[in-house]
Design a protein around this motif. Structure first.
Motif, PDB file in Angstrom:
ATOM      1  N   ARG A 206      -9.078  -1.202   2.322  1.00 41.08           N
ATOM      2  CA  ARG A 206      -9.834   0.015   1.731  1.00 41.08           C
ATOM      3  C   ARG A 206     -10.460   0.794   2.971  1.00 41.08           C
ATOM      4  O   ARG A 206     -11.793   1.145   2.706  1.00 41.08           O
ATOM      5  CB  ARG A 206     -10.816  -0.803   0.822  1.00 41.08           C
ATOM      6  CG  ARG A 206     -10.368  -1.489  -0.373  1.00 41.08           C
ATOM      7  CD  ARG A 206     -11.486  -1.672  -1.373  1.00 41.08           C
ATOM      8  NE  ARG A 206     -11.035  -2.385  -2.677  1.00 41.08           N
ATOM      9  CZ  ARG A 206     -10.975  -3.664  -2.755  1.00 41.08           C
ATOM     10  NH1 ARG A 206     -11.454  -4.207  -2.027  1.00 41.08           N
ATOM     11  NH2 ARG A 206     -10.743  -4.037  -4.098  1.00 41.08           N
TER      12      ARG A 206
ATOM     13  N   TYR B  16     -16.842  -7.495  -3.267  1.00 38.27           N
ATOM     14  CA  TYR B  16     -16.855  -6.147  -3.027  1.00 38.27           C
ATOM     15  C   TYR B  16     -18.029  -5.407  -3.823  1.00 38.27           C
ATOM     16  O   TYR B  16     -18.322  -4.642  -3.368  1.00 38.27           O
ATOM     17  CB  TYR B  16     -15.276  -5.901  -3.992  1.00 38.27           C
ATOM     18  CG  TYR B  16     -14.962  -4.325  -3.860  1.00 38.27           C
ATOM     19  CD1 TYR B  16     -15.349  -3.644  -2.888  1.00 38.27           C
ATOM     20  CD2 TYR B  16     -14.152  -3.819  -5.016  1.00 38.27           C
ATOM     21  CE1 TYR B  16     -14.911  -2.095  -2.913  1.00 38.27           C
ATOM     22  CE2 TYR B  16     -13.744  -2.520  -4.959  1.00 38.27           C
ATOM     23  CZ  TYR B  16     -14.042  -1.698  -3.842  1.00 38.27           C
ATOM     24  OH  TYR B  16     -13.544  -0.241  -3.774  1.00 38.27           O
TER      25      TYR B  16
ATOM     26  N   TYR C 116       0.979  -1.327   0.063  1.00 36.30           N
ATOM     27  CA  TYR C 116      -0.014   0.165  -0.156  1.00 36.30           C
ATOM     28  C   TYR C 116       0.797   1.169   0.022  1.00 36.30           C
ATOM     29  O   TYR C 116       0.142   2.511  -0.112  1.00 36.30           O
ATOM     30  CB  TYR C 116      -0.794  -0.070   1.253  1.00 36.30           C
ATOM     31  CG  TYR C 116      -1.955  -1.035   1.523  1.00 36.30           C
ATOM     32  CD1 TYR C 116      -2.327  -1.587   0.312  1.00 36.30           C
ATOM     33  CD2 TYR C 116      -2.461  -1.350   2.780  1.00 36.30           C
ATOM     34  CE1 TYR C 116      -3.181  -2.945   0.450  1.00 36.30           C
ATOM     35  CE2 TYR C 116      -3.235  -2.556   2.877  1.00 36.30           C
ATOM     36  CZ  TYR C 116      -3.806  -3.119   1.593  1.00 36.30           C
ATOM     37  OH  TYR C 116      -4.529  -4.176   1.903  1.00 36.30           O
TER      38      TYR C 116
ATOM     39  N   ARG D  71     -19.847  -2.476  -1.625  1.00 38.54           N
ATOM     40  CA  ARG D  71     -19.904  -1.146  -1.714  1.00 38.54           C
ATOM     41  C   ARG D  71     -21.117  -0.593  -2.161  1.00 38.54           C
ATOM     42  O   ARG D  71     -21.607   0.701  -1.949  1.00 38.54           O
ATOM     43  CB  ARG D  71     -18.572  -0.692  -2.650  1.00 38.54           C
ATOM     44  CG  ARG D  71     -18.791  -1.403  -4.178  1.00 38.54           C
ATOM     45  CD  ARG D  71     -17.596  -0.562  -5.050  1.00 38.54           C
ATOM     46  NE  ARG D  71     -17.544  -1.175  -6.196  1.00 38.54           N
ATOM     47  CZ  ARG D  71     -16.126  -0.740  -6.978  1.00 38.54           C
ATOM     48  NH1 ARG D  71     -15.676   0.137  -6.510  1.00 38.54           N
ATOM     49  NH2 ARG D  71     -16.309  -1.384  -7.997  1.00 38.54           N
TER      50      ARG D  71
ATOM     51  N   ARG E  90      -3.531   5.308   3.175  1.00 38.81           N
ATOM     52  CA  ARG E  90      -4.344   4.059   2.957  1.00 38.81           C
ATOM     53  C   ARG E  90      -3.301   3.134   3.990  1.00 38.81           C
ATOM     54  O   ARG E  90      -4.042   2.326   4.593  1.00 38.81           O
ATOM     55  CB  ARG E  90      -4.060   3.705   1.390  1.00 38.81           C
ATOM     56  CG  ARG E  90      -4.754   2.029   1.190  1.00 38.81           C
ATOM     57  CD  ARG E  90      -4.390   1.758  -0.008  1.00 38.81           C
ATOM     58  NE  ARG E  90      -5.531   0.896  -0.382  1.00 38.81           N
ATOM     59  CZ  ARG E  90      -6.061   0.711  -1.590  1.00 38.81           C
ATOM     60  NH1 ARG E  90      -6.004   1.763  -2.636  1.00 38.81           N
ATOM     61  NH2 ARG E  90      -6.956  -0.120  -1.913  1.00 38.81           N
TER      62      ARG E  90
ATOM     63  N   TYR F 175      -5.253   0.828   7.283  1.00 34.28           N
ATOM     64  CA  TYR F 175      -4.995  -0.379   7.573  1.00 34.28           C
ATOM     65  C   TYR F 175      -4.317  -0.831   8.797  1.00 34.28           C
ATOM     66  O   TYR F 175      -5.002  -1.630   9.616  1.00 34.28           O
ATOM     67  CB  TYR F 175      -4.272  -0.774   6.419  1.00 34.28           C
ATOM     68  CG  TYR F 175      -3.938  -2.222   6.301  1.00 34.28           C
ATOM     69  CD1 TYR F 175      -4.703  -3.243   6.056  1.00 34.28           C
ATOM     70  CD2 TYR F 175      -2.715  -2.586   6.654  1.00 34.28           C
ATOM     71  CE1 TYR F 175      -4.431  -4.585   6.326  1.00 34.28           C
ATOM     72  CE2 TYR F 175      -2.150  -3.916   6.742  1.00 34.28           C
ATOM     73  CZ  TYR F 175      -3.052  -4.956   6.524  1.00 34.28           C
ATOM     74  OH  TYR F 175      -2.580  -6.302   6.647  1.00 34.28           O
TER      75      TYR F 175
ATOM     76  N   PHE G  55      -5.304  -7.924  -0.862  1.00 29.44           N
ATOM     77  CA  PHE G  55      -6.626  -7.859  -0.472  1.00 29.44           C
ATOM     78  C   PHE G  55      -7.036  -9.163  -0.032  1.00 29.44           C
ATOM     79  O   PHE G  55      -6.603 -10.231  -0.662  1.00 29.44           O
ATOM     80  CB  PHE G  55      -7.718  -7.567  -1.723  1.00 29.44           C
ATOM     81  CG  PHE G  55      -7.400  -6.132  -2.237  1.00 29.44           C
ATOM     82  CD1 PHE G  55      -7.508  -5.095  -1.330  1.00 29.44           C
ATOM     83  CD2 PHE G  55      -7.168  -5.725  -3.573  1.00 29.44           C
ATOM     84  CE1 PHE G  55      -7.446  -3.826  -1.708  1.00 29.44           C
ATOM     85  CE2 PHE G  55      -7.287  -4.159  -3.944  1.00 29.44           C
ATOM     86  CZ  PHE G  55      -6.956  -3.315  -3.160  1.00 29.44           C
TER      87      PHE G  55
ATOM     88  N   GLU H  99     -10.403   3.319   4.188  1.00 25.09           N
ATOM     89  CA  GLU H  99     -10.651   4.714   4.003  1.00 25.09           C
ATOM     90  C   GLU H  99     -12.204   5.059   3.450  1.00 25.09           C
ATOM     91  O   GLU H  99     -12.759   5.970   3.763  1.00 25.09           O
ATOM     92  CB  GLU H  99      -9.576   5.444   3.111  1.00 25.09           C
ATOM     93  CG  GLU H  99      -8.378   5.729   3.657  1.00 25.09           C
ATOM     94  CD  GLU H  99      -7.457   6.234   2.687  1.00 25.09           C
ATOM     95  OE1 GLU H  99      -7.231   7.532   2.964  1.00 25.09           O
ATOM     96  OE2 GLU H  99      -6.846   5.613   1.951  1.00 25.09           O
ATOM     97  N   THR H 100     -12.479   3.890   2.723  1.00 22.43           N
ATOM     98  CA  THR H 100     -13.770   3.968   2.076  1.00 22.43           C
ATOM     99  C   THR H 100     -14.861   2.943   2.330  1.00 22.43           C
ATOM    100  O   THR H 100     -15.970   2.906   2.281  1.00 22.43           O
ATOM    101  CB  THR H 100     -13.354   4.028   0.590  1.00 22.43           C
ATOM    102  OG1 THR H 100     -12.883   2.766   0.129  1.00 22.43           O
ATOM    103  CG2 THR H 100     -13.063   5.228  -0.054  1.00 22.43           C
TER     104      THR H 100
END
Length: 678
Positions: free
Chosen positions: A371, A669, A30, A673, A39, A43, A362, A373-374
Motif C-alpha cells: 500500500r 491497518y 499486484y 491509517r 502499485r 512496492y 500483505f 501509494e497511500t
C-alpha cells in the motif's frame, strides 16, 4: 567502508551489486491486466529505497498464453508490458539497486479453465495435485513454440531495462522436463539426464541469442526434490555442474524440495514454527561443489543468519524476501547500525497464503507493504503535538501508540492486563506460533524508545480517560469470545480461549464447534488431543479452518492427523443438553433434513469475538465526533474533521476487534491509517 560481510559488494559478471542482500523473485499479486502498474512499481521501488542490492520481481512472469497464472501474475508475453517494466526499472536504478525478473512457463502447475482455456501442457500426463489439471503430453511443436516464447519474453525484459532474467525451474515446466517423475517423453527431450536437460539448455540458448552475452541469465532450481524417484542430491549436484559448464548461465539460485502439494511447498518455503534457514547448508554444498555464484533464500528472517550465510561462504547473495515484506528498509537500518529497529518477519505467511486464495500479498504486521501509494513506511512528524490516550495494548493499540508517537504526540496507553499483547499473547502460547509475540515485542521496544507512557493493571474508566485531558481517545480494547451461538445449552460450553489459556482443563471426549475457521479452533484441538482425548472438529462450512489457509494448515495437519483428530464438515452444532456427567450435542445441517446427536464430556465453541466496547459507548457522548469516522477522509489520507457535538472535548475512535472480530492485520491497518494523519 564497512567490514560487515553483508555490506560488501558482489561482482556478478559486469554488474556490481552494492551489498549481499537480495529480494528473490516473488509475486505479490499486484499486477493490473498482467502489467506492473503504479502499485507494483511503488512496492518494488520501496525496497530499492531501503538499500537492497538486487530486487527480483515476478514469481513468475508467464511467457506463453497456455501458461495462465493461477493467481495474479505478470504477463511477459504481452508487448505492452515493456513501457511499464521500463518505468519500474528506471525508478529502481535511480535508487541504486539492480533489478531482475523471473520468467516461467507453468506447465502442469496451472489449470485449463484459466486465461484462454488452452490445454495445460507438460512432458507427461501426470496431474499436479495442487492445481488438479490433467495436462496434455507435449508434442515437438509445443516445445518449439515455448522455447521461442521464452526468447521473446527475455527480449521484452531487456528492452524494459531489466539487468537480467531468471528462469524459474522448480515445479514449473523446466523442472518438469528435468525430473524423471514428470518426464515421460521419448527421443531428444526424454530418457537420460542429458535429454531431460535439453529443454533447459535450448531455452537458455534461445534467450542468450536474443539478449547477448552481457545480459545476466540465471536459474532458480531444485537440487533435490526430496521425493522417491525424483531428482536427488547426487543428481542435483551433477545438474548444477552441467548448468555451470554450459557457458549460458551466470548464477545458480538453489532451493531444495518440491511444490506440487501444500506440504511440499511448506517444507520448501518454511513458515513459523519450522526451523530457520533449513536449506542453507545444502546451498553451501552446491557452491562448494560448483565454485560458481550461488544465491539462496528460504526462511532467512534475521540479519544474524544472513550475515552468517555470507561470512561462512555458503552463498554469494542471501535472499531475505519475506523479511523485506515486513521491513523494506532492512539494509538501510543495518548501515545505520539500527538493527534493533528492524521490524521482524514472524513467519506468519499471511503474505503467501493470501495469494493462493486469490488475494493481494500483505504482511501480517506491516500494513504499509503493498500500500506504498497511500501508507507510509516512515512516519512523518505532525505539525501540532497532541495528547493521545489509547485504551488497550494489543496489536491495534500498540500500533496506534507507535505511529502516534512517531508523529510526535504525547501518548498514554492504559491496559487492564499486566503486560501487552492481547490476543497475540494467547496465540503465542502455542509453541508453533510463539514467533507471533515479536509483533508485540517490536512495538513495545519502539514505543519505549519514543517515550510512550504505559499504565498496566489498569482498568480504564471514563473518569480515568478524562483526567488525562486528551485531544484524541482511541479504544483498542479488543473483544471477548462469543460462545452464545446455540438455541439451548450455551452455559454448557467453553471457548477455544479457555482451552488455549489453560483456564479450563480439557475433557476426554471433546466436540469442537468451529465456525470461525481461524487458528484458535485448531490450537485448541491440538492442546486437547495431546492429552490423549478423543477430539472431533465440526464446522458448518464445506471445508475446515478456511481462515488458516493452505501453508499454515500443513503443520497443524501433521500434528492432528497423528493424534487421530476427526474433522466433520457441513454440520452445525445446534444445542447442548446436560445428561449426567455428559453432554448431548444436537447436530443439524444448513442443508436441511438431518438431526444427529453426539455424547461428549466437553463442548468447545470457536465463534470469534464480540467487541469489548462498554468504555467506548460511555465516552461517546463526551466526544466531539460522537465516534464517527469519515470514510472519505480516512481513505483519502486526510485528518478526521467530523464534529457532531460542539460540547465535546476530544475526538473518539475505536479500532481492531473493539469494532468487530477480524484479524491481526486488520487491527494494525485500522491503527496505521487512522493515526498516520492525527
Amino acid at each position: 567502508m564497512s567490514n560487515d560481510p553483508l555490506l560488501q559488494p558482489f561482482q556478478l559478471k559486469h554488474l556490481t551489486l552494492r551489498n549481499r542482500i537480495m529480494v528473490t523473485s516473488h509475486e505479490p499479486a499486484y499486477p493490473e491486466d498482467g502489467l506492473p502498474k503504479e502499485r507494483y512499481r511503488a512496492y518494488t521501488v520501496e525496497r530499492a529505497k531501503g538499500g537492497i542490492a538486487l530486487t527480483m520481481t515476478a514469481g513468475s512472469a508467464a511467457v506463453s498464453r497456455d501458461s495462465p497464472p493461477v493467481f495474479n501474475n505478470l504477463l511477459a508475453y504481452k508487448d505492452e508490458i515493456v513501457p511499464w517494466v521500463r518505468e519500474m526499472t528506471d525508478a529502481v536504478h535511480e535508487q541504486g539497486s539492480a533489478i531482475m525478473i523471473q520468467l516461467t512457463h507453468l506447465g502442469r502447475r496451472t489449470r485449463w479453465d484459466k486465461g484462454d482455456w488452452l490445454p495445460v501442457v507438460s512432458p507427461s500426463h501426470h496431474r499436479e495435485p495442487a492445481h488438479r489439471a490433467f495436462p496434455k503430453k507435449m508434442e515437438e511443436w509445443d516445445i518449439e513454440r515455448i522455447i521461442k516464447d521464452f526468447a521473446d519474453a527475455a527480449e521484452r525484459m531487456k528492452a524494459g531495462g531489466m539487468d537480467g532474467v531468471e528462469l524459474m525451474s522448480y515445479g514449473h515446466l523446466v523442472d518438469q522436463f528435468v525430473s524423471p517423475l514428470t518426464n515421460e517423453l521419448d527421443g531428444p527431450y526424454g530418457g537420460s539426464l542429458e535429454n531431460r536437460m535439453r529443454f533447459t539448455f535450448d531455452v537458455f540458448k534461445a534467450m542468450r541469442e536474443r539478449v547477448g552475452n552481457e545480459f545476466i541469465l540465471g536459474i532458480r532450481y531444485t537440487v533435490d526434490e526430496c521425493l522417491p524417484g525424483g531428482t536427488d542430491n547426487e543428481d542435483g549436484i551433477e545438474i548444477s555442474k552441467r548448468l555451470r559448464d554450459s557457458g549460458l548461465i551466470d548464477y545458480l539460485n538453489v532451493v531444495r524440495g518440491h511444490i506440487d502439494t501444500d506440504p511440499g511447498l511448506t517444507d520448501l518455503i518454511p513458515i513459523q514454527g519450522m526451523a530457520n534457514s533449513p536449506h542453507l547448508d545444502f546451498a553451501g554444498e552446491v557452491r562448494a561443489a560448483t565454485k560458481f555464484p550461488t544465491f539462496h533464500a528460504a526462511k532467512i528472517p534475521d540479519v544474524a543468519t544472513a550475515r552468517h550465510a555470507i561470512a561462512s561462504g555458503k552463498v554469494d547473495m542471501v535472499g531475505m524476501t519475506r523479511a523485506h515484506m515486513a521491513d523494506p528498509h532492512v539494509v538501510r537500518k543495518i548501515m545505520e547500525r539500527r538493527e534493533d529497529d528492524i521490524r521482524p518477519c514472524v513467519g506468519a505467511n499471511y503474505c503467501l497464503d493470501r495469494i493462493y486464495q486469490g488475494g493481494l500479498a500483505f504482511c501480517i504486521h506491516n500494513a504499509a507493504t503493498g500500500r506504498e501509494e497511500t501508507m507510509p513506511h516512515a512516519i512523518p512528524k505532525a505539525d501540532v503535538r497532541k495528547k493521545i490516550v489509547i485504551v488497550g495494548a494489543g496489536p491495534a493499540g500498540l500500533e496506534a501508540a507507535r505511529v502516534s508517537a512517531e508523529r510526535g504526540h504525547d501518548v498514554v496507553v492504559f491496559e487492564a492486563a499486566n503486560n501487552a499483547g492481547g490476543q497475540i499473547r494467547l496465540t503465542a502460547q502455542s509453541e508453533r506460533r510463539r514467533e507471533m509475540i515479536s509483533i508485540i515485542e517490536w512495538r513495545m521496544s519502539q514505543c519505549e524508545k519514543l517515550g510512550v507512557t504505559f499504565h498496566f493493571n489498569t482498568w480504564a474508566e471514563a473518569d480515568t480517560v478524562a483526567a488525562e485531558n486528551p485531544d484524541v481517545v482511541i479504544i483498542a480494547t479488543g473483544g471477548l469470545p462469543h460462545t452464545e451461538v446455540l438455541t439451548e445449552g450455551n452455559e454448557l460450553v467453553v471457548s477455544s480461549w479457555d482451552i488455549i489459556s489453560g483456564d479450563v482443563k480439557p475433557g476426554t471426549n471433546v466436540l469442537i464447534f468451529d465456525d470461525a475457521g481461524d487458528h484458535a479452533g485448531l490450537q485448541a484441538a491440538e492442546i486437547i488431543a495431546k492429552t490423549g482425548a478423543k477430539v472431533e472438529v465440526m464446522t458448518p462450512d464445506r471445508s475446515f479452518a478456511p481462515e488458516v489457509m493452505a501453508m499454515n494448515l500443513v503443520p497443524y495437519m501433521r500434528s492432528l492427523q497423528k493424534l487421530d483428530v476427526t474433522f466433520t464438515v457441513t454440520f452445525r452444532l445446534e444445542a447442548a443438553l446436560k445428561n449426567g456427567n455428559q453432554i448431548v450435542a444436537r447436530v443439524g445441517s444448513d442443508y436441511g433434513g438431518v438431526q444427529k446427536e453426539r455424547l461428549v464430556d466437553q463442548i468447545v465453541v470457536n465463534h470469534g469475538t464480540i467487541p469489548l466496547d462498554e468504555l467506548y459507548f460511555e465516552l461517546k457522548p463526551m466526544s466531539k465526533n460522537l465516534g464517527e469516522v469519515s470514510h472519505v477522509e480516512l481513505l483519502g489520507g486526510r485528518p478526521q474533521s467530523v464534529v457532531r457535538n460542539e460540547e465535546g472535548t476530544f475526538q473518539l475512535f475505536r479500532i481492531g476487534d473493539a469494532v468487530a472480530a477480524r484479524n491481526t492485520h486488520a487491527a494494525i491497518y485500522d491503527a496505521l491509517r487512522l493515526t498516520k494523519d492525527l
